[in-house]
Design a protein around this motif. Structure first.
Motif, mmCIF file in Angstrom:
data_model
loop_
_atom_site.group_PDB
_atom_site.id
_atom_site.type_symbol
_atom_site.label_atom_id
_atom_site.label_comp_id
_atom_site.label_asym_id
_atom_site.label_seq_id
_atom_site.Cartn_x
_atom_site.Cartn_y
_atom_site.Cartn_z
ATOM 1 N N SER A 227 53.007 -8.792 7.401
ATOM 2 C CA SER A 227 54.313 -8.966 6.781
ATOM 3 C C SER A 227 55.423 -8.570 7.745
ATOM 4 O O SER A 227 55.341 -7.534 8.404
ATOM 5 C CB SER A 227 54.411 -8.128 5.507
ATOM 6 N N PHE A 228 56.473 -9.390 7.775
ATOM 7 C CA PHE A 228 57.617 -9.144 8.642
ATOM 8 C C PHE A 228 58.895 -9.267 7.817
ATOM 9 O O PHE A 228 59.080 -10.254 7.095
ATOM 10 C CB PHE A 228 57.645 -10.152 9.792
ATOM 11 N N TYR A 229 59.773 -8.267 7.943
ATOM 12 C CA TYR A 229 61.037 -8.261 7.217
ATOM 13 C C TYR A 229 62.175 -7.892 8.167
ATOM 14 O O TYR A 229 61.985 -7.083 9.083
ATOM 15 C CB TYR A 229 61.017 -7.234 6.087
ATOM 16 N N PRO A 230 63.376 -8.439 7.945
ATOM 17 C CA PRO A 230 64.525 -8.014 8.748
ATOM 18 C C PRO A 230 65.012 -6.638 8.293
ATOM 19 O O PRO A 230 64.637 -6.177 7.210
ATOM 20 C CB PRO A 230 65.570 -9.095 8.455
ATOM 21 N N GLU A 231 65.847 -6.007 9.101
ATOM 22 C CA GLU A 231 66.347 -4.665 8.764
ATOM 23 C C GLU A 231 67.095 -4.660 7.440
ATOM 24 O O GLU A 231 66.984 -3.721 6.662
ATOM 25 C CB GLU A 231 67.275 -4.158 9.868
ATOM 26 N N MET A 232 67.899 -5.690 7.196
ATOM 27 C CA MET A 232 68.582 -5.812 5.914
ATOM 28 C C MET A 232 67.788 -6.788 5.063
ATOM 29 O O MET A 232 68.054 -7.979 5.000
ATOM 30 C CB MET A 232 70.025 -6.302 6.097
ATOM 31 N N CYS A 233 66.745 -6.254 4.452
ATOM 32 C CA CYS A 233 65.801 -7.073 3.685
ATOM 33 C C CYS A 233 66.308 -7.240 2.250
ATOM 34 O O CYS A 233 66.483 -6.254 1.528
ATOM 35 C CB CYS A 233 64.433 -6.413 3.704
ATOM 36 N N ILE A 234 66.543 -8.482 1.849
ATOM 37 C CA ILE A 234 66.990 -8.788 0.486
ATOM 38 C C ILE A 234 65.922 -9.601 -0.244
ATOM 39 O O ILE A 234 65.366 -9.167 -1.251
ATOM 40 C CB ILE A 234 68.327 -9.572 0.498
ATOM 41 N N VAL A 235 65.601 -10.768 0.292
ATOM 42 C CA VAL A 235 64.617 -11.650 -0.360
ATOM 43 C C VAL A 235 63.251 -10.982 -0.422
ATOM 44 O O VAL A 235 62.583 -10.979 -1.458
ATOM 45 C CB VAL A 235 64.532 -12.999 0.380
ATOM 46 N N GLY A 236 62.825 -10.399 0.698
ATOM 47 C CA GLY A 236 61.512 -9.763 0.745
ATOM 48 C C GLY A 236 61.419 -8.479 -0.042
ATOM 49 O O GLY A 236 60.325 -7.925 -0.218
ATOM 50 N N ALA A 237 62.572 -7.986 -0.547
ATOM 51 C CA ALA A 237 62.576 -6.748 -1.327
ATOM 52 C C ALA A 237 62.229 -6.993 -2.791
ATOM 53 O O ALA A 237 61.957 -6.046 -3.531
ATOM 54 C CB ALA A 237 63.954 -6.077 -1.238
ATOM 55 N N ILE A 238 62.230 -8.264 -3.195
ATOM 56 C CA ILE A 238 61.930 -8.588 -4.591
ATOM 57 C C ILE A 238 60.450 -8.323 -4.869
ATOM 58 O O ILE A 238 59.571 -8.816 -4.151
ATOM 59 C CB ILE A 238 62.300 -10.054 -4.890
ATOM 60 N N PHE A 239 60.175 -7.527 -5.886
ATOM 61 C CA PHE A 239 58.842 -7.013 -6.221
ATOM 62 C C PHE A 239 58.344 -6.030 -5.147
ATOM 63 O O PHE A 239 57.138 -5.820 -5.025
ATOM 64 C CB PHE A 239 57.819 -8.137 -6.427
#
Length: 376
Positions: A227-239
């Motif tokens: 899993s890879f997320y940007p520092e300001m994670c919005i979409v990937g923060a759901i659930f």
């Protein structure tokens, strides 16, 4: 600072034997799935075209200019990835097949996928994320109460079909909603197919619900998920984000860090940060507590009302909204005033929680930023 296009320019003269397939390669191919590849990549999984051939057909298509435009949200430079890949030693001979692109208003489904043959015995199934269509955004909201959403069910069958045709191992990948489809397919495909999965790439996608994450089916592939997320994670923060993940540095701000072409590359890897920004953690906790505080019926009711208003305005895409915001807003407000007072207040309270963080970045929520009109 280097991005995906710089990576291809730098690494494109090396074969996969000289420099093995890596996570950056996976994101490059995943991003290409956002392009309109109709008549460029065979729909059949049993016919193939090389990336060089795909780029030739794409670049000479009569509707080339319109194919290059991906809407108000996705990065217009995505077409550069296909061009660079089609002319590089590393990617040009990769075979592609199984391209499918479906918009089904009756089912409320936006789905697209394409397969890359990395080696004779390794195929990569990529799922497209949410595109410019409002239908796609509607289906995203249905994740909150529908199990499975149509794209999850279709994606699972698509992967099973690929696995029945091709020998060897598989990589499953997706960005945004496409990552959720990859996670779902890997979790629900059955133990026999799970053994053939090498990696599931989750590029900033909404997570699966607790029901799946706590299941034995997910635990069987958990160590294969990257899993890879940007520092300001919005979409990937759901659930909530995956616990074992890599945080990637981005040149964009807020929710626009979701853009894969803003992610920074260092050598054959992503340039990483130790953790997400504090604002992202606040959003992750607040959005998930908000979801957990609502019943399935409340989420469903909100989603139906939101998209009933939007679809009633006549808008079909985020681009429509971007170009004629006041026109569509006026039509929405006209319908909004006919909503029963208690329902209207409840709808606004939920909407305000969402658009407070995302406002100004996504056209779909800018429809509701004219607070004075809404109050009237």
């Amino acid at each position: 600072m280097a991005d995906l296009t710089d990576y291809i320019a730098w690494r494109g003269d090396l074969s996969f034997k000289a420099s093995p397939f890596n996570s950056v390669d996976a994101l490059v191919l995943t991003a290409i799935s956002y392009l309109n590849l109709k008549d460029c990549v065979p729909e059949s999984m049993e016919e193939t075209a090389t990336m060089a051939q795909v780029w030739e057909k794409f670049s000479t298509a009569e509707d080339y200019e319109s194919r290059c435009y991906l809407g108000a949200v996705l990065n217009k430079r995505t077409v550069d990835l296909l061009k660079l890949c089609g002319n590089s030693l590393r990617f040009k001979n990769l075979k592609m097949c199984g391209y499918i692109d479906i918009l089904d208003e009756e089912k409320c489904m936006q789905f697209a996928s394409v397969i890359f043959e990395l080696e004779d015995d390794v195929h990569m199934v990529t799922f497209r994320g949410t595109d410019d269509t409002l239908l796609g955004w509607h289906e995203d909201f249905n994740l909150g109460f529908m199990d499975p959403i149509p794209s999850q069910a279709y994606g699972l069958e698509y992967f099973k079909k690929a696995a029945s045709l091709f020998k060897g191992d598989f990589i499953i990948s997706g960005h945004s909603k496409g990552a959720n489809l990859a996670l779902y397919s890997g979790t629900c495909c059955g133990s026999a197919l799970q053994k053939k999965i090498r990696t599931v790439y989750n590029f900033d996608g909404p997570n699966l619900s607790k029901k799946y994450l706590e299941s034995e089916n997910f635990k069987a592939i958990e160590n294969k998920v990257k899993s890879f997320y940007p520092e300001m994670c919005i979409v990937g923060a759901i659930f909530y984000r995956m616990k074992n993940c890599t945080i990637v540095k981005s040149t964009e701000f807020a929710v626009m860090q979701h853009d894969y072409l803003s992610w920074q590359i260092l050598g054959t890897s992503f340039e990483t940060a130790e953790k997400v920004k504090p604002e992202s953690e606040i959003f992750e906790n607040s959005i998930n507590q908000w979801i957990e505080g609502l019943s399935m019926e409340e989420i469903q009711d909100f989603s139906q009302k939101l998209f009933s208003l939007i679809e009633g305005s006549g808008a079909k895409t985020n681009t429509d909204i971007e170009e004629k915001k006041f026109h569509y807003s006026a039509r929405i407000i006209a319908d909004f005033t006919h909503m029963e007072t208690t329902q209207r207040r409840k709808f606004l309270s939920i909407l305000n929680e969402l658009k407070h963080t995302i406002k100004g970045n996504l056209p779909i929520f800018n429809l509701f930023s004219l607070q004075d009109l809404i109050q009237q």
